[in-house]
Design a protein around this motif. Structure first.
Motif, PDB file in Angstrom:
ATOM      1  N   ASP A  15      -2.510  -0.277 -26.513  1.00 60.20           N
ATOM      2  CA  ASP A  15      -1.334   0.475 -26.090  1.00 60.20           C
ATOM      3  C   ASP A  15      -0.157  -0.176 -26.791  1.00 60.20           C
ATOM      4  O   ASP A  15      -0.122  -1.407 -26.960  1.00 60.20           O
ATOM      5  CB  ASP A  15      -1.113   0.366 -24.576  1.00 60.20           C
ATOM      6  CG  ASP A  15      -2.110   1.175 -23.770  1.00 60.20           C
ATOM      7  OD1 ASP A  15      -2.840   1.988 -24.350  1.00 60.20           O
ATOM      8  OD2 ASP A  15      -2.141   0.979 -22.542  1.00 60.20           O
ATOM      9  N   ARG A  17       4.221  -0.438 -27.333  1.00 63.79           N
ATOM     10  CA  ARG A  17       5.575  -0.179 -26.850  1.00 63.79           C
ATOM     11  C   ARG A  17       6.495  -0.291 -28.061  1.00 63.79           C
ATOM     12  O   ARG A  17       6.466  -1.304 -28.773  1.00 63.79           O
ATOM     13  CB  ARG A  17       5.981  -1.178 -25.778  1.00 63.79           C
ATOM     14  CG  ARG A  17       7.366  -0.917 -25.214  1.00 63.79           C
ATOM     15  CD  ARG A  17       7.687  -1.952 -24.133  1.00 63.79           C
ATOM     16  NE  ARG A  17       9.013  -1.780 -23.632  1.00 63.79           N
ATOM     17  CZ  ARG A  17       9.323  -1.232 -22.464  1.00 63.79           C
ATOM     18  NH1 ARG A  17       8.365  -0.792 -21.674  1.00 63.79           N
ATOM     19  NH2 ARG A  17      10.570  -1.129 -22.080  1.00 63.79           N
ATOM     20  N   GLU A  19      10.377  -0.294 -29.210  1.00 58.17           N
ATOM     21  CA  GLU A  19      11.704  -0.520 -28.644  1.00 58.17           C
ATOM     22  C   GLU A  19      12.772  -0.462 -29.723  1.00 58.17           C
ATOM     23  O   GLU A  19      12.583  -0.980 -30.830  1.00 58.17           O
ATOM     24  CB  GLU A  19      11.766  -1.904 -27.984  1.00 58.17           C
ATOM     25  CG  GLU A  19      10.724  -2.095 -26.917  1.00 58.17           C
ATOM     26  CD  GLU A  19      10.526  -3.549 -26.530  1.00 58.17           C
ATOM     27  OE1 GLU A  19      10.338  -3.798 -25.337  1.00 58.17           O
ATOM     28  OE2 GLU A  19      10.550  -4.423 -27.418  1.00 58.17           O
ATOM     29  N   HIS A  35      13.124   3.097 -25.501  1.00 62.26           N
ATOM     30  CA  HIS A  35      11.765   2.764 -25.915  1.00 62.26           C
ATOM     31  C   HIS A  35      10.845   3.940 -25.604  1.00 62.26           C
ATOM     32  O   HIS A  35      11.242   4.892 -24.936  1.00 62.26           O
ATOM     33  CB  HIS A  35      11.267   1.516 -25.172  1.00 62.26           C
ATOM     34  CG  HIS A  35      11.030   1.760 -23.724  1.00 62.26           C
ATOM     35  ND1 HIS A  35      12.044   1.769 -22.795  1.00 62.26           N
ATOM     36  CD2 HIS A  35       9.895   2.047 -23.040  1.00 62.26           C
ATOM     37  CE1 HIS A  35      11.540   2.030 -21.602  1.00 62.26           C
ATOM     38  NE2 HIS A  35      10.236   2.212 -21.722  1.00 62.26           N
ATOM     39  N   GLU A  37       6.230   4.453 -25.158  1.00 62.84           N
ATOM     40  CA  GLU A  37       4.921   3.815 -25.227  1.00 62.84           C
ATOM     41  C   GLU A  37       3.904   4.810 -25.766  1.00 62.84           C
ATOM     42  O   GLU A  37       4.062   6.020 -25.614  1.00 62.84           O
ATOM     43  CB  GLU A  37       4.489   3.293 -23.851  1.00 62.84           C
ATOM     44  CG  GLU A  37       5.334   2.121 -23.423  1.00 62.84           C
ATOM     45  CD  GLU A  37       4.765   1.361 -22.253  1.00 62.84           C
ATOM     46  OE1 GLU A  37       3.683   1.725 -21.726  1.00 62.84           O
ATOM     47  OE2 GLU A  37       5.406   0.369 -21.855  1.00 62.84           O
ATOM     48  N   HIS A  39      -0.150   5.454 -25.511  1.00 63.62           N
ATOM     49  CA  HIS A  39      -1.437   5.162 -24.866  1.00 63.62           C
ATOM     50  C   HIS A  39      -2.449   6.110 -25.485  1.00 63.62           C
ATOM     51  O   HIS A  39      -2.385   7.315 -25.240  1.00 63.62           O
ATOM     52  CB  HIS A  39      -1.374   5.398 -23.359  1.00 63.62           C
ATOM     53  CG  HIS A  39      -0.303   4.622 -22.670  1.00 63.62           C
ATOM     54  ND1 HIS A  39       0.124   4.939 -21.409  1.00 63.62           N
ATOM     55  CD2 HIS A  39       0.436   3.559 -23.063  1.00 63.62           C
ATOM     56  CE1 HIS A  39       1.076   4.099 -21.038  1.00 63.62           C
ATOM     57  NE2 HIS A  39       1.284   3.260 -22.036  1.00 63.62           N
ATOM     58  N   HIS A  44       4.635   8.422 -24.416  1.00 56.50           N
ATOM     59  CA  HIS A  44       5.239   8.432 -23.085  1.00 56.50           C
ATOM     60  C   HIS A  44       6.689   7.963 -23.205  1.00 56.50           C
ATOM     61  O   HIS A  44       6.941   6.844 -23.649  1.00 56.50           O
ATOM     62  CB  HIS A  44       4.473   7.505 -22.128  1.00 56.50           C
ATOM     63  CG  HIS A  44       3.062   7.941 -21.904  1.00 56.50           C
ATOM     64  ND1 HIS A  44       2.699   8.753 -20.867  1.00 56.50           N
ATOM     65  CD2 HIS A  44       1.928   7.691 -22.607  1.00 56.50           C
ATOM     66  CE1 HIS A  44       1.404   8.974 -20.920  1.00 56.50           C
ATOM     67  NE2 HIS A  44       0.908   8.349 -21.980  1.00 56.50           N
ATOM     68  N   GLN A  67      -2.404   0.263 -33.560  1.00 59.52           N
ATOM     69  CA  GLN A  67      -3.257   0.364 -32.377  1.00 59.52           C
ATOM     70  C   GLN A  67      -4.607  -0.321 -32.564  1.00 59.52           C
ATOM     71  O   GLN A  67      -5.267  -0.649 -31.588  1.00 59.52           O
ATOM     72  CB  GLN A  67      -3.547   1.829 -32.043  1.00 59.52           C
ATOM     73  CG  GLN A  67      -2.411   2.551 -31.390  1.00 59.52           C
ATOM     74  CD  GLN A  67      -2.834   3.955 -31.032  1.00 59.52           C
ATOM     75  OE1 GLN A  67      -3.155   4.755 -31.900  1.00 59.52           O
ATOM     76  NE2 GLN A  67      -2.836   4.246 -29.752  1.00 59.52           N
ATOM     77  N   ARG A  97       2.150  -4.668 -29.329  1.00 56.75           N
ATOM     78  CA  ARG A  97       0.870  -4.383 -28.681  1.00 56.75           C
ATOM     79  C   ARG A  97       0.978  -4.925 -27.260  1.00 56.75           C
ATOM     80  O   ARG A  97       1.246  -6.106 -27.062  1.00 56.75           O
ATOM     81  CB  ARG A  97      -0.265  -5.067 -29.423  1.00 56.75           C
ATOM     82  CG  ARG A  97      -0.502  -4.490 -30.804  1.00 56.75           C
ATOM     83  CD  ARG A  97      -1.480  -5.335 -31.580  1.00 56.75           C
ATOM     84  NE  ARG A  97      -1.927  -4.651 -32.782  1.00 56.75           N
ATOM     85  CZ  ARG A  97      -2.596  -5.246 -33.760  1.00 56.75           C
ATOM     86  NH1 ARG A  97      -2.905  -6.525 -33.660  1.00 56.75           N
ATOM     87  NH2 ARG A  97      -2.969  -4.557 -34.814  1.00 56.75           N
ATOM     88  N   VAL A  98       0.766  -4.060 -26.274  1.00 59.04           N
ATOM     89  CA  VAL A  98       0.999  -4.495 -24.894  1.00 59.04           C
ATOM     90  C   VAL A  98      -0.268  -4.576 -24.042  1.00 59.04           C
ATOM     91  O   VAL A  98      -0.284  -5.291 -23.043  1.00 59.04           O
ATOM     92  CB  VAL A  98       2.055  -3.614 -24.187  1.00 59.04           C
ATOM     93  CG1 VAL A  98       3.423  -3.801 -24.834  1.00 59.04           C
ATOM     94  CG2 VAL A  98       1.670  -2.148 -24.196  1.00 59.04           C
TER      95      VAL A  98
END
Length: 126
Positions: A15, A17, A19, A35, A37, A39, A44, A67, A97-98
């Motif tokens: 996932d 993010r 920013e 920001h 995200e 997925h 999103h 990813q 990468r979160v």
């Protein structure tokens, strides 16, 4: 119990993010904290937040590569800042990468998974 090796169609993606990192000048109406995200294949956005289509167009080609698992020495593993596509803007965008998320091939495409050495190399079906 896990599926036999020949029927296991799982794969993992990060996932992400993305920013906005402010610079001295910005013309896309971005604000501190903006920001989004990613997925899987779904973007999103926080409620009420907009995003410049030109900035998004510059970022999109990098996201699928970011990813995926990459070699630690690959620049895709180490570089996180992307410059705004407007040459008069000094803003940047950080891709982080979160988390990792697992997917199944059978749930993401109608194309059957090939198990031979030539898997994915058949250009005649394109």
């Amino acid at each position: 119990m896990s599926a036999p090796k020949d029927t296991d169609d799982r794969f993992t993606l990060y996932d992400l993010r993305v920013e906005w990192v402010p610079g001295e000048s910005c013309f896309c109406a971005a604000k501190p904290g903006d920001h989004f995200e990613l997925h899987g294949e779904q973007l999103h956005f926080p409620p009420g937040q907009s995003w410049s289509i030109y900035t998004l167009a510059a970022l999109l080609p990098l996201l699928p590569a970011k990813q995926r698992e990459t070699h630690p020495n690959d620049w895709m593993s180490t570089d996180a800042l992307v410059a705004c596509p407007d040459p008069n803007c000094s803003a940047k965008f950080r891709i982080r990468r979160v988390a990792k998320r697992e997917f199944r091939h059978s749930e993401t495409t109608a194309v059957p998974l090939q198990r031979s050495e030539s898997a994915g190399n058949d250009d005649s079906k394109a």
